[in-house]
Design a protein around this motif. Structure first.
Motif, PDB file in Angstrom:
ATOM      1  N   GLY A   6       1.042  -1.419   0.029  1.00 31.08           N
ATOM      2  CA  GLY A   6       0.076   0.132   0.291  1.00 31.08           C
ATOM      3  C   GLY A   6       1.068   1.347  -0.016  1.00 31.08           C
ATOM      4  O   GLY A   6       2.041   1.136  -0.650  1.00 31.08           O
ATOM      5  N   PRO A   7      -0.018   2.493   0.215  1.00 32.36           N
ATOM      6  CA  PRO A   7      -0.650   2.429   0.845  1.00 32.36           C
ATOM      7  C   PRO A   7      -2.416   2.572   0.392  1.00 32.36           C
ATOM      8  O   PRO A   7      -1.926   3.052  -0.377  1.00 32.36           O
ATOM      9  CB  PRO A   7      -0.987   3.472   2.598  1.00 32.36           C
ATOM     10  N   ILE A   8      -3.308   2.440   1.380  1.00 34.40           N
ATOM     11  CA  ILE A   8      -4.118   2.682   0.853  1.00 34.40           C
ATOM     12  C   ILE A   8      -5.114   4.158   0.837  1.00 34.40           C
ATOM     13  O   ILE A   8      -4.658   4.347   1.859  1.00 34.40           O
ATOM     14  CB  ILE A   8      -5.929   1.809  -0.042  1.00 34.40           C
ATOM     15  N   GLY A   9      -6.000   4.712  -0.152  1.00 39.90           N
ATOM     16  CA  GLY A   9      -6.508   6.236   0.819  1.00 39.90           C
ATOM     17  C   GLY A   9      -7.978   5.694   0.909  1.00 39.90           C
ATOM     18  O   GLY A   9      -8.516   4.835  -0.289  1.00 39.90           O
ATOM     19  N   ALA A  10      -8.827   6.616   0.802  1.00 39.38           N
ATOM     20  CA  ALA A  10     -10.100   6.587   1.118  1.00 39.38           C
ATOM     21  C   ALA A  10     -11.707   7.444   1.262  1.00 39.38           C
ATOM     22  O   ALA A  10     -10.830   8.247   1.880  1.00 39.38           O
ATOM     23  CB  ALA A  10     -11.173   4.643   2.340  1.00 39.38           C
ATOM     24  N   ALA A  11     -12.242   7.880   0.226  1.00 40.36           N
ATOM     25  CA  ALA A  11     -13.063   9.086   0.150  1.00 40.36           C
ATOM     26  C   ALA A  11     -14.477   8.629   0.281  1.00 40.36           C
ATOM     27  O   ALA A  11     -14.802   7.343  -0.358  1.00 40.36           O
ATOM     28  CB  ALA A  11     -12.425   9.943  -0.423  1.00 40.36           C
ATOM     29  N   ARG A  12     -15.602   9.080   1.459  1.00 40.22           N
ATOM     30  CA  ARG A  12     -16.889   9.087   0.865  1.00 40.22           C
ATOM     31  C   ARG A  12     -17.098  10.598  -0.025  1.00 40.22           C
ATOM     32  O   ARG A  12     -16.946  11.520   0.121  1.00 40.22           O
ATOM     33  CB  ARG A  12     -17.573   9.243   1.753  1.00 40.22           C
ATOM     34  N   VAL A  31     -14.589   5.227  -1.595  1.00 41.03           N
ATOM     35  CA  VAL A  31     -13.548   4.750  -2.506  1.00 41.03           C
ATOM     36  C   VAL A  31     -12.513   3.895  -2.095  1.00 41.03           C
ATOM     37  O   VAL A  31     -12.194   5.244  -0.923  1.00 41.03           O
ATOM     38  CB  VAL A  31     -13.567   5.381  -3.913  1.00 41.03           C
ATOM     39  N   ALA A  32     -12.093   3.069  -2.204  1.00 41.35           N
ATOM     40  CA  ALA A  32     -10.478   3.062  -1.330  1.00 41.35           C
ATOM     41  C   ALA A  32      -9.725   2.897  -2.831  1.00 41.35           C
ATOM     42  O   ALA A  32      -9.897   2.189  -3.461  1.00 41.35           O
ATOM     43  CB  ALA A  32     -10.905   1.462  -1.138  1.00 41.35           C
ATOM     44  N   ALA A  33      -8.541   3.376  -3.035  1.00 45.75           N
ATOM     45  CA  ALA A  33      -7.974   3.618  -4.108  1.00 45.75           C
ATOM     46  C   ALA A  33      -5.954   3.620  -3.466  1.00 45.75           C
ATOM     47  O   ALA A  33      -5.929   4.925  -2.529  1.00 45.75           O
ATOM     48  CB  ALA A  33      -7.568   4.300  -4.770  1.00 45.75           C
ATOM     49  N   ALA A  62      -4.297   3.466  -9.139  1.00 44.35           N
ATOM     50  CA  ALA A  62      -5.405   2.862  -9.175  1.00 44.35           C
ATOM     51  C   ALA A  62      -6.552   2.816  -8.108  1.00 44.35           C
ATOM     52  O   ALA A  62      -6.053   2.996  -6.942  1.00 44.35           O
ATOM     53  CB  ALA A  62      -5.234   1.601  -9.435  1.00 44.35           C
ATOM     54  N   VAL A  63      -7.534   2.859  -8.222  1.00 41.08           N
ATOM     55  CA  VAL A  63      -8.468   2.646  -7.580  1.00 41.08           C
ATOM     56  C   VAL A  63      -8.529   1.183  -7.174  1.00 41.08           C
ATOM     57  O   VAL A  63      -8.716   0.167  -8.170  1.00 41.08           O
ATOM     58  CB  VAL A  63      -9.911   2.455  -8.317  1.00 41.08           C
ATOM     59  N   MET A  64      -8.369   0.245  -6.190  1.00 39.71           N
ATOM     60  CA  MET A  64      -9.015  -0.552  -5.333  1.00 39.71           C
ATOM     61  C   MET A  64     -10.296  -1.366  -5.150  1.00 39.71           C
ATOM     62  O   MET A  64     -10.481  -2.227  -5.571  1.00 39.71           O
ATOM     63  CB  MET A  64      -8.764  -0.741  -4.034  1.00 39.71           C
ATOM     64  N   MET A  65     -11.212  -0.342  -4.572  1.00 35.94           N
ATOM     65  CA  MET A  65     -12.440  -0.651  -4.493  1.00 35.94           C
ATOM     66  C   MET A  65     -13.835   0.401  -4.726  1.00 35.94           C
ATOM     67  O   MET A  65     -13.387   1.456  -4.589  1.00 35.94           O
ATOM     68  CB  MET A  65     -12.820  -1.224  -2.799  1.00 35.94           C
ATOM     69  N   HIS A 105     -11.357   9.340  -6.445  1.00 30.52           N
ATOM     70  CA  HIS A 105      -9.834   8.910  -6.341  1.00 30.52           C
ATOM     71  C   HIS A 105      -8.712   9.952  -5.656  1.00 30.52           C
ATOM     72  O   HIS A 105      -7.663   9.460  -5.114  1.00 30.52           O
ATOM     73  CB  HIS A 105      -9.602   7.717  -7.989  1.00 30.52           C
ATOM     74  N   ALA A 106      -8.854  11.066  -6.375  1.00 23.41           N
ATOM     75  CA  ALA A 106      -8.341  12.016  -6.097  1.00 23.41           C
ATOM     76  C   ALA A 106      -7.794  12.597  -5.051  1.00 23.41           C
ATOM     77  O   ALA A 106      -7.024  12.534  -4.490  1.00 23.41           O
ATOM     78  CB  ALA A 106      -8.572  12.989  -7.421  1.00 23.41           C
ATOM     79  N   ALA A 107      -8.770  12.417  -3.867  1.00 23.52           N
ATOM     80  CA  ALA A 107      -9.162  12.529  -3.064  1.00 23.52           C
ATOM     81  C   ALA A 107      -8.118  11.585  -1.855  1.00 23.52           C
ATOM     82  O   ALA A 107      -7.192  11.631  -0.948  1.00 23.52           O
ATOM     83  CB  ALA A 107     -10.640  12.684  -1.735  1.00 23.52           C
TER      84      ALA A 107
END
Length: 757
Positions: A147-153, A179-181, A185-188, A209-211
């Protein structure tokens, strides 16, 4: 004492802070994440060795909401947090799904990820913060996490995307998308939408994804300060020779098996090939046997994926965008309120709809306090649906997740409570499974609700898309089989109506997908959804206008707030009496909305009439039907408008003189009365003598009015000092008038025609 490392950034109008080194220092990685006044602690621990013979990755994620975080004490007998709620289970899955693919193949050390909500401000949702905290804790722990991944609503309102909206803003808008990415790239993706277009949904994913990239960058900043030394992984043995031996031994058998279209036949052929491989290595040590098993799975993946990429040939011979044969029917079960059987290929669901009253709503106790839901969707996946033996009778995390996906797909087309005041429960029992059973639930659920008479805005269908990605080449598959899901790189589910998408969910097994792949999948899914809707319409094209005879009927009526206490009565006396006498169920809210329900229409009509009588204002000169409720010396009290009583004075019973009221009337007797007068205090004077008691028609009043004989004031409260016989002597009639006051008929002025002996 503490070696605290902290990073922060402005994110969606709030400050996002990640801190480590102060709390849970014995964990491999621990991060305290704060957004606004919402705080989540995530701790990661990893086993330093692998259990002997283990050939899978045991990642376990637990998300828990502490009631103390919102200043609340848990309900229930024990007054402490218990088993995971639906939200906690779903959030645990949100964390697990994007993180799992980012561990290297062959890494089998057990990992525990525990996220706990310590503070909740009611604005910033803790689920997104928990995803960020888990990613950060894994990143600094030293475990081989890519990772890491980031996430946003993301929300969507009036053509604008919103970053991390509150639940109130989500409810007012048209989209709730998570979204988690990674930075690349986008993961979920997990979402619920109000019939939005593919372009709007794709734009929302890119916005999220940008966030997420910004958050992933912040986690990297923290890792540069606080990350532990990365674990050293074994380079792994070269097992190419075993793989080639197996290719020669069972390669043709596997290829032939995957050309069988029937799942059972294909499964039997594959098991025969696997048994053949086991026999070859039966004398070898356990590690070699386990390696041989993995190589067989790799061969299966290579054969299936290669055929799809090179020839466009799928396991069951379909084209890439072809949907399996569909058969749908409704009205399957005679006693349910609505039912359907939806079959797509070898995936099948029996779905029922049950309608209930307000007291059947689901009570949800969470950080935001008690809330109620009038729509429920429950999904069951028994082991026989895949021809296996397994545990039965408990709800797994997978069942909870699949049910919630179907719930999100159907909720946007439901009618409002004002238009359809029922509690709705949809139950999906999967009876066969080879491909997406959650999308079968969406299709079957839509048909079952239409069969029950639920006025959906439009029918909803769903389809599962797959992906085979080999380098720069890729193929998107419509309506994937179970084997295509297991051997593919993506599970992409899309549900919606003819006007737009209502739900989108994506899980991938590779390190992310591109915009081109996602756009292709959305466009291909659109055509698949339209085809499925056409097949569904053959079973039922529109909502039934008549509900099942076994379903409760509900009628609503609105009264003024001032009348609520009259309908309820002291201590609930009146409303209990209505329910007991009519047999109908009556619910009333604080705004004066009344719901009257029963499976018997006559019971509803009786209760509605009773309530209307309570809230309706009596009209002078109007004739009503009533019931004698009390006899007194000077007349009878008649209930003529539900909860409203009036006095029929002895002189108004008949045109002839009545010596004794009980000679003419009895309690419970049905009579017809005319309203003569309503005084300033609401007391009602009634007459029977001017109404034909057979027909209810008004009679001409032939009795001439008489002039009052007394000179004093009329007796209106008893005990007046009036002169003459009409005025009454001092204290005369006090008992009878006071008795009248108890029945709502006190202070009734005597008519001019009365004379006393």
């Amino acid at each position: 004492m503490f070696d605290v490392k902290k990073v922060e950034m402005e994110w969606g109008g709030q400050t996002l802070t990640l801190e480590t080194g102060r709390i849970a220092r014995q964990a491999d990685g621990a991060v305290l994440a704060t957004l606004g006044e919402t705080v989540v602690l995530c701790a990661v621990t990893a086993a330093k060795s692998v259990r002997e013979g283990q050939d899978f990755f045991p990642l376990t994620v637990h998300y828990q909401e502490k009631f103390s975080a919102a200043g609340r004490i848990p309900g229930g007998f024990f007054k402490r947090e218990g088993r995971a709620t639906e939200k906690e289970t779903l959030t645990s899955r949100l964390i697990d799904r994007p993180c799992r693919p980012l561990f290297p193949e062959g890494f089998y050390n057990e990992i525990n990820v525990i996220c706990q909500v310590l503070s909740y401000d009611g604005v910033n949702e803790p689920d997104i913060l928990a995803m960020v905290a888990a990613s950060a804790a894994l990143t600094i722990s030293g475990v081989p996490f890519m990772g890491p991944i980031g996430a946003a609503r993301v929300g969507y309102k009036e053509g604008e995307y919103q970053l991390n909206p509150s639940m109130e803003e989500v409810a007012e808008g048209e989209l709730d998308l998570v979204v988690a990415a990674t930075q690349g790239a986008v993961m979920m993706v997990e979402s619920e939408a109000k019939e939005l277009s593919e372009d709007v949904m794709l734009g929302a994913v890119e916005f999220a994804h940008a966030a997420s990239k910004d958050v992933a960058g912040l986690i990297i900043d923290l890792a540069e300060q606080a990350a532990k030394e990365p674990w050293q992984l074994d380079a792994g043995e070269d097992n190419s020779d075993i793989k080639e031996d197996l290719r020669k031994l069972v390669g043709d058998d596997i290829a032939a098996a995957y050309k069988l279209t029937d799942k059972s036949e294909r499964s039997d052929a594959l098991n025969a090939a696997r048994d053949k491989a086991k026999e070859k290595y039966a004398e070898e040590e356990g590690q070699v046997q386990m390696t041989a098993g993995k190589m067989v799975k790799k061969l299966e993946a290579e054969i299936v994926r290669g055929a799809i990429i090179k020839d466009g040939t799928r396991i069951d011979g379909r084209k890439l965008d072809q949907v399996r044969p569909i058969e749908a029917m409704v009205g399957l079960l005679p006693r349910t309120h609505g039912s359907s059987l939806f079959t797509r290929g070898e995936t099948q669901a029996i779905v029922t709809t049950t309608l209930g009253t307000k007291d059947a709503e689901q009570m949800i106790d969470g950080l935001d306090g008690l809330s109620y839901s009038n729509f429920m969707l429950h999904y069951n996946f028994p082991p026989y649906s895949v021809g296996e033996v397994g545990r039965f009778g408990f709800t797994s995390r997978r069942e909870t997740g699949h049910g919630k996906l179907a719930f999100r797909a159907l909720r946007p087309v439901l009618p409002t409570v004002e238009d359809f005041p029922y509690t709705i429960r949809v139950l999906s029992d999967i009876t066969e499974s080879n491909g997406s059973s959650s999308m079968a639930t969406v299709c079957g659920g839509s048909l079952a609700m239409m069969d029950a008479g639920v006025p959906l805005a439009r029918p909803v269908s769903g389809i599962a898309m797959g992906l085979i990605l080999e380098g720069e080449e890729f193929a998107v598959l419509s309506d994937i089989l179970g084997d295509e899901d297991h051997l593919g790189d993506m599970d992409f589910k899309v549900a919606g109506t003819e006007q737009g998408i209502t739900s989108l969910q994506m899980d991938i097994k590779v390190a992310g997908i591109t915009r081109e792949i996602m756009q292709t999948a959305l466009e291909q899914a659109n055509g698949g959804r339209a085809h499925i809707l056409g097949e569904m319409s053959k079973a039922l094209s529109s909502v039934r206008t008549e509900m099942s005879e076994h379903a409760p009927r509900i009628e609503t009526m609105q009264i003024s707030k001032e009348k609520i206490r009259d309908v309820i009565g002291t201590g609930g006396k009146v409303i209990r009496e209505i329910v007991a006498e009519t047999g109908a169920k009556v619910d009333i809210d604080d705004e004066g909305l009344i719901k009257v329900s029963s499976s018997d229409k006559s019971q509803i009509e009786a209760a509605v009439k009773w309530i209307e009588g309570i809230v309706e204002e009596a009209e002078v000169g109007k004739i009503y039907e009533g019931k004698v409720v009390n006899l007194v010396d000077f007349g009878a009290f008649v209930n003529f408008m539900g909860g409203k009583d009036g006095l029929v004075h002895v002189s108004e019973i008949k045109n002839e003189r009545v010596e004794k009221v009980s000679d003419e009337l009895s309690e419970g007797q049905e009579v017809k009365v005319k309203v003569l007068e309503i005084d300033q205090r609401g007391k009602v004077r009634l007459s029977m003598r001017v109404v034909d008691q057979e027909t209810g028609e008004e009679l001409e009043d032939t009795r001439p009015p008489r002039e009052p004989r007394g000179k004093g004031p009329r007796r209106d409260g008893g005990g007046g000092r009036g002169r003459g016989r009409d005025g009454g002597g001092r204290g005369r009639g006090r008992g009878r008038d006071n008795g009248g006051d108890d029945k709502g008929g006190a202070d009734i002025p005597l008519p001019d025609s009365i004379t006393e002996d």
